[in-house]
Design a protein around this motif. Structure first.
Motif, mmCIF file in Angstrom:
data_model
loop_
_atom_site.group_PDB
_atom_site.id
_atom_site.type_symbol
_atom_site.label_atom_id
_atom_site.label_comp_id
_atom_site.label_asym_id
_atom_site.label_seq_id
_atom_site.Cartn_x
_atom_site.Cartn_y
_atom_site.Cartn_z
ATOM 1 N N ALA A 48 56.393 -32.561 9.083
ATOM 2 C CA ALA A 48 55.521 -31.810 10.001
ATOM 3 C C ALA A 48 56.356 -30.951 10.947
ATOM 4 O O ALA A 48 56.030 -29.771 11.193
ATOM 5 C CB ALA A 48 54.649 -32.788 10.787
ATOM 6 N N LEU A 49 57.420 -31.511 11.474
ATOM 7 C CA LEU A 49 58.287 -30.752 12.393
ATOM 8 C C LEU A 49 58.922 -29.568 11.666
ATOM 9 O O LEU A 49 59.027 -28.466 12.217
ATOM 10 C CB LEU A 49 59.384 -31.663 12.953
ATOM 11 N N GLU A 50 59.315 -29.801 10.433
ATOM 12 C CA GLU A 50 59.961 -28.747 9.651
ATOM 13 C C GLU A 50 58.970 -27.615 9.366
ATOM 14 O O GLU A 50 59.286 -26.440 9.542
ATOM 15 C CB GLU A 50 60.494 -29.345 8.340
ATOM 16 N N SER A 51 57.759 -27.976 8.973
ATOM 17 C CA SER A 51 56.820 -26.927 8.576
ATOM 18 C C SER A 51 56.316 -26.128 9.778
ATOM 19 O O SER A 51 56.052 -24.939 9.661
ATOM 20 C CB SER A 51 55.646 -27.528 7.804
ATOM 21 N N HIS A 52 56.194 -26.750 10.940
ATOM 22 C CA HIS A 52 55.641 -26.024 12.094
ATOM 23 C C HIS A 52 56.702 -25.302 12.912
ATOM 24 O O HIS A 52 56.467 -24.227 13.454
ATOM 25 C CB HIS A 52 54.868 -26.979 12.995
ATOM 26 N N TRP A 53 57.876 -25.926 13.064
ATOM 27 C CA TRP A 53 58.875 -25.339 13.977
ATOM 28 C C TRP A 53 60.276 -25.265 13.392
ATOM 29 O O TRP A 53 61.231 -25.016 14.120
ATOM 30 C CB TRP A 53 58.921 -26.153 15.287
ATOM 31 N N GLN A 54 60.432 -25.533 12.121
ATOM 32 C CA GLN A 54 61.770 -25.568 11.515
ATOM 33 C C GLN A 54 62.694 -26.538 12.270
ATOM 34 O O GLN A 54 63.859 -26.274 12.498
ATOM 35 C CB GLN A 54 62.407 -24.172 11.464
ATOM 36 N N LEU A 55 62.126 -27.663 12.663
ATOM 37 C CA LEU A 55 62.888 -28.691 13.372
ATOM 38 C C LEU A 55 62.964 -29.950 12.518
ATOM 39 O O LEU A 55 62.154 -30.144 11.607
ATOM 40 C CB LEU A 55 62.200 -29.056 14.696
ATOM 41 N N SER A 56 63.924 -30.806 12.842
ATOM 42 C CA SER A 56 63.956 -32.131 12.225
ATOM 43 C C SER A 56 64.226 -33.146 13.325
ATOM 44 O O SER A 56 64.643 -32.778 14.428
ATOM 45 C CB SER A 56 65.040 -32.201 11.155
ATOM 46 N N LEU A 57 64.003 -34.410 13.031
ATOM 47 C CA LEU A 57 64.216 -35.434 14.039
ATOM 48 C C LEU A 57 65.699 -35.525 14.397
ATOM 49 O O LEU A 57 66.542 -35.698 13.517
ATOM 50 C CB LEU A 57 63.726 -36.787 13.519
ATOM 51 N N PRO A 58 66.030 -35.414 15.675
ATOM 52 C CA PRO A 58 67.441 -35.475 16.056
ATOM 53 C C PRO A 58 67.943 -36.916 16.137
ATOM 54 O O PRO A 58 67.160 -37.844 16.372
ATOM 55 C CB PRO A 58 67.450 -34.824 17.440
ATOM 56 N N GLU A 59 69.236 -37.078 15.933
ATOM 57 C CA GLU A 59 69.868 -38.368 16.180
ATOM 58 C C GLU A 59 69.809 -38.658 17.680
ATOM 59 O O GLU A 59 69.754 -37.737 18.497
ATOM 60 C CB GLU A 59 71.341 -38.330 15.738
ATOM 61 N N THR A 60 69.858 -39.939 18.033
ATOM 62 C CA THR A 60 69.906 -40.291 19.449
ATOM 63 C C THR A 60 71.136 -39.651 20.099
ATOM 64 O O THR A 60 72.234 -39.721 19.556
ATOM 65 C CB THR A 60 69.987 -41.826 19.611
ATOM 66 N N GLY A 61 70.904 -38.988 21.239
ATOM 67 C CA GLY A 61 72.022 -38.359 21.948
ATOM 68 C C GLY A 61 72.254 -36.908 21.565
ATOM 69 O O GLY A 61 73.175 -36.273 22.080
ATOM 70 N N THR A 62 71.418 -36.401 20.632
ATOM 71 C CA THR A 62 71.578 -34.995 20.249
ATOM 72 C C THR A 62 70.249 -34.258 20.447
ATOM 73 O O THR A 62 69.188 -34.883 20.532
ATOM 74 C CB THR A 62 72.006 -34.832 18.776
ATOM 75 N N CYS A 63 70.330 -32.928 20.508
ATOM 76 C CA CYS A 63 69.102 -32.141 20.604
ATOM 77 C C CYS A 63 69.143 -30.988 19.615
ATOM 78 O O CYS A 63 70.205 -30.520 19.215
ATOM 79 C CB CYS A 63 68.858 -31.649 22.027
ATOM 80 N N ILE A 64 67.948 -30.554 19.223
ATOM 81 C CA ILE A 64 67.813 -29.465 18.248
ATOM 82 C C ILE A 64 66.895 -28.411 18.854
ATOM 83 O O ILE A 64 65.842 -28.739 19.408
ATOM 84 C CB ILE A 64 67.216 -29.994 16.923
ATOM 85 N N ARG A 65 67.330 -27.166 18.755
ATOM 86 C CA ARG A 65 66.566 -26.068 19.348
ATOM 87 C C ARG A 65 65.894 -25.229 18.258
ATOM 88 O O ARG A 65 66.467 -25.007 17.204
ATOM 89 C CB ARG A 65 67.496 -25.185 20.198
#
Lengths: 197, 98
Positions: A48-65
């Protein structure tokens, strides 16, 4: 019916001040949504994250923009923070770009793929940018912020107050702290900035 | 004191809350015929070693994870840090925690 509309006050009343060459500025109008992952639901939430925002679940301690334009006005204003196992935070500073409430928007898109909690009103956000940022944080932050990149995020304590730290740019930190203690937090940060030169 | 979090790296002990002996993870079965005796032991009996001790720490000012920290109570030397979640899952699958 009120004759005059009422507007919520920002937690730090729009604070903006330059101290020893470093600007401290409250960030207003941001959206912060906690995303909890249902047991065994990593794959469907990732999809769902990929299809709506080109995002994936980040590892703990990291962020994805994300660079999704339907959600945010510019490439750096939608961020997914990996805060802990099975939980992350979706933060947007472009809430005013929505025609509808950001939380409802995310809820509609993610559906049953995640448990969502709107925490936008629970936090104050403060940007500090300038040459003394890291020096100032040495007094109140135990993390080694020198090692932080734009992909790092951490929750820690500063003067016993919970703070989420990100470093979107080399000379800029964004700090999120609970709204209820926001003025004490601002005092801690501005005191540190005043002592850093 | 620094605790080397398995996912986040070294963090100051001030970010953590100490709970106690890691054996607290092994809550007795309430349906057991000897449940009363087992819960008595669970609640009141603790080893208090002068030396190596496995204990539970909660990362309250961080990722809110429970950790199992192996610490020498005489020297404060920390020799191992594990995610309590991983240890519990391994135990469920029949592996003995190290």
């Amino acid at each position: 019916m009120l004759s005059q509309p009422l507007y919520a006050t920002a937690p730090l009343a729009g604070y903006r001040q330059t101290i020893n060459g470093t600007l401290a500025q409250e960030i207003e109008h941001f959206s912060l949504i906690a995303i909890s992952i249902p047991d065994g639901g990593h794959e469907s939430l990732n999809a769902a994250l990929e299809s709506h925002w080109q995002l994936s679940l980040p590892e703990t301690g990291t962020c994805i923009r994300s660079s999704d334009r339907a959600f945010a006005q510019n490439s750096s204003s939608l961020v997914l923070f990996g805060m802990q196992t099975d939980q992350c935070l979706l933060v947007s500073t472009a809430a005013s770009a929505f025609e509808q409430d950001p939380f409802e928007h995310v809820q509609q898109l993610l559906g049953d793929a995640a448990y969502l909690t709107d925490q936008s009103d629970s936090y104050a956000a403060l940007d500090i940018q300038g040459p003394t940022v890291l020096k100032a944080m040495e007094r109140i932050c135990t993390l080694d912020l020198e090692t932080f990149t734009a992909s790092t995020v951490a929750r820690t304590a500063m003067e016993h107050l919970s703070v989420i730290v990100e470093r979107p740019e080399n000379d800029r930190l964004r700090l999120y702290s609970p709204r209820s203690s926001a003025s004490s937090f601002l005092h801690a940060v501005t005191t540190s900035l005043a002592l850093a030169y | 004191m620094l605790i080397n979090h398995p996912q986040l790296g070294p963090r100051d002990a001030a970010e953590f809350v100490y709970l106690g002996d890691a054996s607290l993870m092994h809550r007795p079965d309430a349906q057991s015929p000897t449940a009363a005796e087992e819960f008595h032991d669970y609640l009141h009996l603790r080893d208090n070693p002068a030396g190596v001790h496995r204990e539970l720490w909660y990362h309250e000012q961080g990722d809110r994870a429970w950790l199992i920290v192996t610490r020498n109570t005489l020297t404060h030397e920390i020799t191992n840090v594990q995610m309590a979640r991983d240890v519990a899952l391994a135990e469920q699958q029949g592996h003995v925690a190290s």
